[in-house]
Structures are given as C-alpha cells and as structure tokens.
Design a protein around this motif. Structure first.
Motif, PDB file in Angstrom:
ATOM      1  N   HIS A  75       0.808  -1.224   0.000  1.00  0.00           N
ATOM      2  CA  HIS A  75       0.000   0.000   0.000  1.00  0.00           C
ATOM      3  C   HIS A  75       0.843   1.277   0.000  1.00  0.00           C
ATOM      4  O   HIS A  75       0.346   2.357   0.306  1.00  0.00           O
ATOM      5  N   GLU A  94      -1.602   1.668   5.737  1.00  0.00           N
ATOM      6  CA  GLU A  94      -1.951   0.389   6.353  1.00  0.00           C
ATOM      7  C   GLU A  94      -0.972  -0.677   5.894  1.00  0.00           C
ATOM      8  O   GLU A  94      -0.677  -0.800   4.709  1.00  0.00           O
ATOM      9  N   ASN A  97      -2.382  -5.030   8.976  1.00  0.00           N
ATOM     10  CA  ASN A  97      -3.354  -4.703  10.024  1.00  0.00           C
ATOM     11  C   ASN A  97      -2.850  -3.664  11.031  1.00  0.00           C
ATOM     12  O   ASN A  97      -3.383  -3.542  12.128  1.00  0.00           O
ATOM     13  N   GLN A  99      -1.484   0.557  11.381  1.00  0.00           N
ATOM     14  CA  GLN A  99      -1.504   1.853  10.713  1.00  0.00           C
ATOM     15  C   GLN A  99      -0.242   2.625  11.082  1.00  0.00           C
ATOM     16  O   GLN A  99       0.071   2.796  12.263  1.00  0.00           O
ATOM     17  N   ALA A 167     -11.182  -2.378   7.861  1.00  0.00           N
ATOM     18  CA  ALA A 167      -9.741  -2.534   7.725  1.00  0.00           C
ATOM     19  C   ALA A 167      -9.309  -3.971   8.002  1.00  0.00           C
ATOM     20  O   ALA A 167      -8.120  -4.237   8.148  1.00  0.00           O
ATOM     21  N   SER A 168     -10.257  -4.904   8.100  1.00  0.00           N
ATOM     22  CA  SER A 168      -9.922  -6.313   8.280  1.00  0.00           C
ATOM     23  C   SER A 168      -9.298  -6.837   6.989  1.00  0.00           C
ATOM     24  O   SER A 168      -9.473  -6.246   5.911  1.00  0.00           O
ATOM     25  N   LEU A 172     -10.013  -5.326   3.220  1.00  0.00           N
ATOM     26  CA  LEU A 172      -8.915  -4.775   2.423  1.00  0.00           C
ATOM     27  C   LEU A 172      -8.769  -5.502   1.091  1.00  0.00           C
ATOM     28  O   LEU A 172      -8.437  -4.882   0.072  1.00  0.00           O
ATOM     29  N   ASP A 342     -14.359  -5.544  11.943  1.00  0.00           N
ATOM     30  CA  ASP A 342     -14.720  -4.225  11.411  1.00  0.00           C
ATOM     31  C   ASP A 342     -15.910  -3.604  12.126  1.00  0.00           C
ATOM     32  O   ASP A 342     -16.326  -2.490  11.784  1.00  0.00           O
TER      33      ASP A 342
END
Length: 473
Positions: A75, A94, A97, A99, A167-168, A172, A342
């Motif tokens: 990413h 990300e 998992n 940030q 964001a799981s 994603l 999530d």
C-alpha cells in the motif's frame, strides 16, 4: 543512508536549506523515526534500516534490496512521489493490520531530476494521536459527504471506495480488487449476501474509473415486473404498442451510454431477457421494443447478485454464456459475520451518518462486544437498522452500551456458547490488563531487557511501552 550526492537538488537553497544541513538532519530523522527506507527512480528499494526491516517482518534488510517497493509494502505511495517529484509530508499507511504515520520525500540529482525518494515512519502506533486522528476522521467525513452530494448531482453516484468501511484482511482484499476493477474497463460481477455493500462498491468502481464523468445507471431486476423488463432495458419506439407514448422512450442502455450500467440482482433475470442481454453485450448494440432500428451503445456492465449462480446454471435457470460474459472480474463481498473485526469502525461510520445533527452518537466497547455475539443475516444493512432502533429506544440518545444493544437484537439469532464452555466472567479491563502485562514480560525476556527491541517485538512504539510498564508497576 542514501548517497550524499543525490539527496537533494542544488535549488534546495531557495527553500532555506543547504545540502550540508540536509545531510546533517538525515541521521536525526532516522534515529527519531520507527523506520526509514529509500528507493531509486524505478521505485526499487536501494536502502532500508534495521528498524523498518523488523517492522516489515524481514529478518535481514538485505532481503529487500533491489525489489520493487510495492512487492514489500503493497500500500505504499512511494512510486507516486518518484513519478511526481512532490513530497507527501503526512500520510497514514496500512500494513499487516497496523496503521503507520509516514512522511515521504523525493531526492534529486544536481540537474534537478528525481532520482529516488526516502520515507520515514514517524509513528508506528496511533494511540498517542487519537485526538488528531478523530479530528481528521471528522473532516474526512465532511469532505466525503460533500463529495457524495456533488457526485449525486453530477453523475448519479453517491459512494466512493471510502464508503466501504473496514480494515480487516477481508475488507482490504475487497478494496484491492475494487481498485483493480476501476482501472480496467471490463465487466465486473459482485457476489455476496444481501446488505453487504455491493451497490456501494459498484458506484465506487465507476467513480474511480475512466468513465467517472459519464452516467451511472442502476436497475434492480428483482423490483421490475417481468413483462416490463425488456422495455426498461432497451427502450420503446414511438407507438410500439397500444397506449405507448408517441415519443421515443430511452431504456437503461441508452441512458447509460458511455458510462456504467449496474445490474443489481442479476440472478433474478428471466431466461428470455438473458439471451437479449447477452447479444447486446456481445454486439454493443440494442434494438428498442417495436423498432427495426439498431442503436449502437457503449456501456461498462457491473452486475451483482446474492444468489448462487453456479447452482442456477446447473438447474438451467441462468445461461452459462451470459455468466462468463459478466464474470470477467469477480469480487466476492464477505458477510459481516466473517469480518467482525470491522464492527467498531462500521458502528462509528454508521452512527456519524444516522445521529442527530450537532450530536455525535457513540457506542461503548461492551456495546460493540454485544454486537459481535450476533450472526447478522442482514449484514451491514441490518447493523444500521439495529443502531437506529437502539438510538431511538435508548435512554441516552448519544451513547449506546450493551444493554441498549441487547434490547433490540433478536434473541433467536444470537450465538449462545455451549454450556460446558461457560467460564466465570471477569471485567474486560482486567482481562486486557493481564494479557498486556503477560505479553510485555515475555517481550522483555526475549529482548534481554532491551525496551526498544521489546517494543518492536510487540508492534508498539517505545513511548507506549514505557507508559504501559509504568502502569504495571
């Protein structure tokens, strides 16, 4: 450290910085950050320090040297910095998992040409930045709402990819495939249960595609009577039948010409219309009802269904040739029960949308835990309904807890553990504190007392580790 003769262009002096000053500041940035990395003009990794390698799960920094950075950090936006020659001073990325707060800077040769870029991980844990992140999220929500309003008036779409919240790993992966679909002008088939967000994805794919400035036209095949479907799709010629309008009435294909046609619940399409739809997609032309005139059309089709098309083909209810025509790029949208991680961010997004103007509604941790004890047959659509009812019936209209949630959840659908597996319940704060303390002690033993290494092993920042150790003592 990257070669000193390629760190910055000579015109850095115009910004008040000399090359010597930049070279002096680089080690300070590296030391203060949780990781640093550099790439060349082809976005291949040329250097990475030990702390960033550990953050990425690499045993040795040398493993990454020479690799395209996107194979190591999927990413990353480093190629964008190299291509445009513009810095990205603050970004949230990300990875696995977690940030990371990252800053990215291009560097140049003596002639001012971009020869690569360098990035520093400023924070590997967002907990100390919670107030700033919350403010950023509110601003992002306001911006997203303005964009949806503009999109609704401009081209008939309301949603972007940011509206598919989660964001799981499962969420994603859906977003990754949606971005892939947006970059390719091919038919897309969205599969998933009702309420999972298939229409949100369809509009997001259109909005990020080359057809974004053209119409987006959706049609729910389950909501239109079978005898009207052909006219809805292909239009009606003047006076085609008794009572027909004397003017040409355009169908969905003509209205979507140049843009995207979204076929929702395509599994409900009757067989005779399936054959006509297949011909329209193969020939890029339609014939309005009651007309002998062929009309050329250019549409990109996105289809969605909650039905099992494989079984329908085996039963003869869906044409295999149409299935293969529609299913060039398939995206399976997971049900909510398969991405319960999530729930927290979904609740936050939904409550921001359905709360009263000027009053930000919230949900407690035990409220989210109560929601995770349910199977969610209606998925995100049902979650929104439950939150709306809980807000309506709750004593505090701005804060939902477990009692508010259990009041509106259907008891028959809740997951109940087997009697033999029941254990005494301890306060959640105590359970979390004990687990954290155990993990910290194990990390300190593994790191031989080195707190910096222990923080890296735990995947948290040094400052957070110090705070947690202080609370333990």
């Amino acid at each position: 450290m990257p070669p000193s003769d390629t760190l910055r262009p000579d015109d850095a002096k115009r910004h008040g910085l000399t090359r010597e000053l930049i070279e002096a500041l680089f080690p300070l940035f590296e030391e203060a950050s949780a990781g640093a990395i550099a790439v060349d003009q082809a976005a291949r990794i040329t250097w990475i320090n030990q702390s960033y390698a550990q953050l990425l799960g690499l045993t040795e920094p040398a493993q990454a040297i020479g690799q395209p950075i996107q194979t190591v950090i999927p990413h990353t936006r480093m190629p964008e910095v190299v291509n445009q020659g513009q810095p990205l001073l603050l970004d949230i990325m990300e990875h696995d998992n977690q940030q990371l707060v990252v800053t990215r800077l291009p560097y140049f040769d003596d002639k001012g040409a971009v020869t690569g870029a360098v990035a520093f991980v400023l924070y590997d844990d967002l907990q100390p930045l919670t107030p700033l992140v919350s403010k950023f999220r509110r601003l992002h929500e306001d911006l997203a709402a303005a964009r949806r309003a503009l999109a609704r008036s401009a081209r008939g779409t309301r949603y972007s990819l940011g509206d598919f919240v989660g964001a799981s790993p499962a969420a994603l992966e859906v977003k990754r495939r949606a971005r892939l679909a947006a970059g390719r002008d091919v038919p897309v088939l969205l599969l998933g249960e009702t309420g999972t967000g298939k229409e949100v994805l369809a509009q997001a794919i259109h909005g990020a595609s080359a057809r974004a400035d053209r119409p987006f036209v959706g049609v729910n095949l389950a909501a239109i009577p079978e005898n009207l479907l052909e006219a809805e799709f292909f239009g009606v010629a003047p006076g085609a039948y008794t009572g027909a309008d004397r003017r040409q009435r355009d169908g969905k294909f003509q209205r979507a010409n140049g843009g995207t046609l979204f076929l929702d619940e395509v599994g409900d399409m009757p067989l005779p219309l399936q054959a006509k739809l297949l011909r329209a997609l193969q020939e890029n032309e339609i014939e309005p009802l009651g007309s002998n005139r062929v009309v050329p059309v250019d549409v990109r089709v996105i289809a969605a269904t909650s039905r099992d098309l494989g079984k329908m083909m085996a039963d003869g209810a869906f044409r295999p040739d149409l299935y293969y025509r529609l299913n060039v790029l398939e995206i399976t949208v997971p049900p909510l029960r398969e991405r319960l991680a999530d729930l927290g961010v979904l609740c936050e997004a939904l409550l921001a949308d359905i709360g009263r103007p000027g009053a930000m509604a919230e949900i407690t941790d035990d409220g989210v835990a109560a929601l995770s004890d349910y199977d969610w047959p209606g998925n995100v659509r049902e979650l929104r309904n439950v939150l709306e009812r809980a807000l309506t019936l709750g004593e505090d209209a701005s804060l939902l807890d477990a009692a508010d949630v259990f009041r509106v959840l259907p008891e028959s659908m809740a997951r109940v553990p087997a009697c033999g597996s029941l254990k005494p319940v301890r306060p959640l704060a105590r359970v979390v504190a004990d687990a954290e303390a155990s993990a910290i002690r194990e990390a300190l033993v593994a790191a031989r007392g080195n707190r910096t290494r222990a923080a890296r092993l735990l995947g948290i920042s040094r400052s957070v580790l110090y705070e947690k150790i202080a609370k333990m003592s």
